[in-house]
Structure formats: C-alpha cells, structure tokens
Design a protein around this motif. Structure first.
Motif, PDB file in Angstrom:
ATOM      1  N   ASP A 212     -15.607  -8.331   4.219  1.00  0.00           N
ATOM      2  CA  ASP A 212     -16.502  -7.230   3.869  1.00  0.00           C
ATOM      3  C   ASP A 212     -16.661  -6.324   5.090  1.00  0.00           C
ATOM      4  O   ASP A 212     -17.643  -6.407   5.821  1.00  0.00           O
TER       5      ASP A 212
ATOM      6  N   SER B  76      -6.366  -0.175   5.752  1.00  0.00           N
ATOM      7  CA  SER B  76      -7.640  -0.895   5.725  1.00  0.00           C
ATOM      8  C   SER B  76      -7.816  -1.652   4.417  1.00  0.00           C
ATOM      9  O   SER B  76      -8.269  -2.798   4.411  1.00  0.00           O
ATOM     10  N   GLU B  77      -7.471  -1.023   3.303  1.00  0.00           N
ATOM     11  CA  GLU B  77      -7.596  -1.666   1.995  1.00  0.00           C
ATOM     12  C   GLU B  77      -6.653  -2.863   1.889  1.00  0.00           C
ATOM     13  O   GLU B  77      -7.042  -3.926   1.408  1.00  0.00           O
TER      14      GLU B  77
ATOM     15  N   ARG C 163      -7.957  -5.694   4.086  1.00  0.00           N
ATOM     16  CA  ARG C 163      -9.119  -6.326   3.463  1.00  0.00           C
ATOM     17  C   ARG C 163      -8.693  -7.252   2.313  1.00  0.00           C
ATOM     18  O   ARG C 163      -9.190  -8.371   2.197  1.00  0.00           O
ATOM     19  N   GLN C 164      -7.762  -6.793   1.473  1.00  0.00           N
ATOM     20  CA  GLN C 164      -7.316  -7.596   0.337  1.00  0.00           C
ATOM     21  C   GLN C 164      -6.590  -8.858   0.804  1.00  0.00           C
ATOM     22  O   GLN C 164      -6.833  -9.963   0.287  1.00  0.00           O
TER      23      GLN C 164
ATOM     24  N   THR D 150      -6.870   4.548   5.704  1.00  0.00           N
ATOM     25  CA  THR D 150      -7.530   4.036   4.511  1.00  0.00           C
ATOM     26  C   THR D 150      -6.664   3.024   3.775  1.00  0.00           C
ATOM     27  O   THR D 150      -7.132   1.939   3.411  1.00  0.00           O
ATOM     28  N   ALA D 151      -5.388   3.351   3.553  1.00  0.00           N
ATOM     29  CA  ALA D 151      -4.500   2.450   2.812  1.00  0.00           C
ATOM     30  C   ALA D 151      -4.305   1.137   3.571  1.00  0.00           C
ATOM     31  O   ALA D 151      -4.368   0.054   2.980  1.00  0.00           O
TER      32      ALA D 151
ATOM     33  N   THR E 269     -13.843   0.657   6.101  1.00  0.00           N
ATOM     34  CA  THR E 269     -12.534   1.276   6.174  1.00  0.00           C
ATOM     35  C   THR E 269     -12.446   2.098   7.457  1.00  0.00           C
ATOM     36  O   THR E 269     -13.406   2.772   7.835  1.00  0.00           O
TER      37      THR E 269
ATOM     38  N   THR F 202       0.852  -1.186   0.000  1.00  0.00           N
ATOM     39  CA  THR F 202       0.000   0.000   0.000  1.00  0.00           C
ATOM     40  C   THR F 202       0.888   1.237   0.000  1.00  0.00           C
ATOM     41  O   THR F 202       2.110   1.127   0.106  1.00  0.00           O
TER      42      THR F 202
END
Length: 167
Positions: free
Chosen positions: A141, A152-153, A156-157, A149-150, A144, A93
């Motif tokens: 699912d 969290s993404e 999640r991925q 934010t970065a 964020t 990220t």
C-alpha cells in the motif's frame, strides 16, 4: 533523369541504417538486480549463522536471572527458518515488465529486489523510492511515483502478489 538514379540510390543507402537500428541496453531493455531467483536450497545456505548469547560460566560466577526465559538454539533456528524470499509474478505494463522478490523474516519485510523492470530514466529514479516506501509501510500500500505511474502500478501488483504468496 540523370540525377534520379543517384538520388534514389543514396536515399535507399541512407535508410538502411534506420531499418537495421535496434536500441542498445542503455536505451531500452530491462533492469535486472538479480540474475535468477534463489532456489530454496540457496536460501537456506544464505541464512545468517546463530551464536549463543548465553554467558559462559567461569568458576563460581553464575549468570543472573532476568525473569525472561533464555533464547534456546532451537528457537533461534526456528526464527531463521521463517526468513524466506518470495518472487511476485511478472506484471506487464505499458512501459515494460515489472517483477519483484520480497524477503521476509517472519511477517516483517526485510528486503525487496527488482527482478525485472523497464530500463528508463523515470523507472531508475522510481525504484529506490518504491522500495523505501514499501519497507516503511511494510506492505504494498504505497504511493505512485510521479512520472513512473505504470512502473509503480506493476511494482505494487507484483509486490502484493509476493506478500500474499508468502502467507
């Protein structure tokens, strides 16, 4: 002209520490909850031991039938064999690399460990919230976390890939 040489020398001497500076672990780097992912052999030895829940027969006292089939040792062993840990990929990220390991018992997510994450205040604050949300949702699912934010993404991925890899 007499002052130019000392000013130049002191300026260079003052810049040397700036050029040599590298942030310590407290100011950057990565967070790591787990030093190394578990091997399948370690996962098997970490499985909880089973105990028989069948009542012991003493004298003339016989166990009462409840209508349900008693759980056998073999069924319990099969359920424990379904407990496994799967690591997701390392996701790069803008803040750093994020990687998680998910522990599943059957299809239920029982634990999530962060293998790698950026070492920053927003990330340290976001990781427990992300874990709690994922355990509650039983999926990747999740919302964020504001300010991270970065991270969290990436979380999640990596989590979604680990869940997909467990199927």
């Amino acid at each position: 002209m007499k002052r130019a040489i000392p000013v130049l020398a002191l300026s260079v001497a003052g810049l040397v520490p700036v050029w040599l500076y590298s942030p310590s672990a407290g100011h950057g780097g990565e967070i790591s909850e787990v030093a190394a992912p578990e091997t399948p052999q370690q996962q098997q030895t970490a499985a909880p031991k089973t105990t028989s829940s069948a009542p012991k027969a003493t004298g003339s006292t016989a166990p009462k039938a409840t209508g349900a089939a008693p759980t056998t040792q073999q069924q319990q062993t099969q359920q424990q064999a379904q407990t496994r840990s799967v690591s997701g990929p390392a996701v790069n990220t803008s803040e750093g690399t994020v990687q998680v390991q998910v522990t599943l018992q059957g299809t239920k997510i029982t634990d999530i460990k962060v293998l790698r994450a950026p070492n920053s205040n927003p990330t340290r604050m976001a990781l427990p919230l992300l874990k709690q949300s994922a355990l509650k949702a039983q999926s990747a699912d999740i919302d964020t976390v504001s300010g991270a934010t970065a991270t969290s993404e990436g979380y999640r991925q990596s989590l979604q890939a680990a869940i997909d890899g467990a199927k």
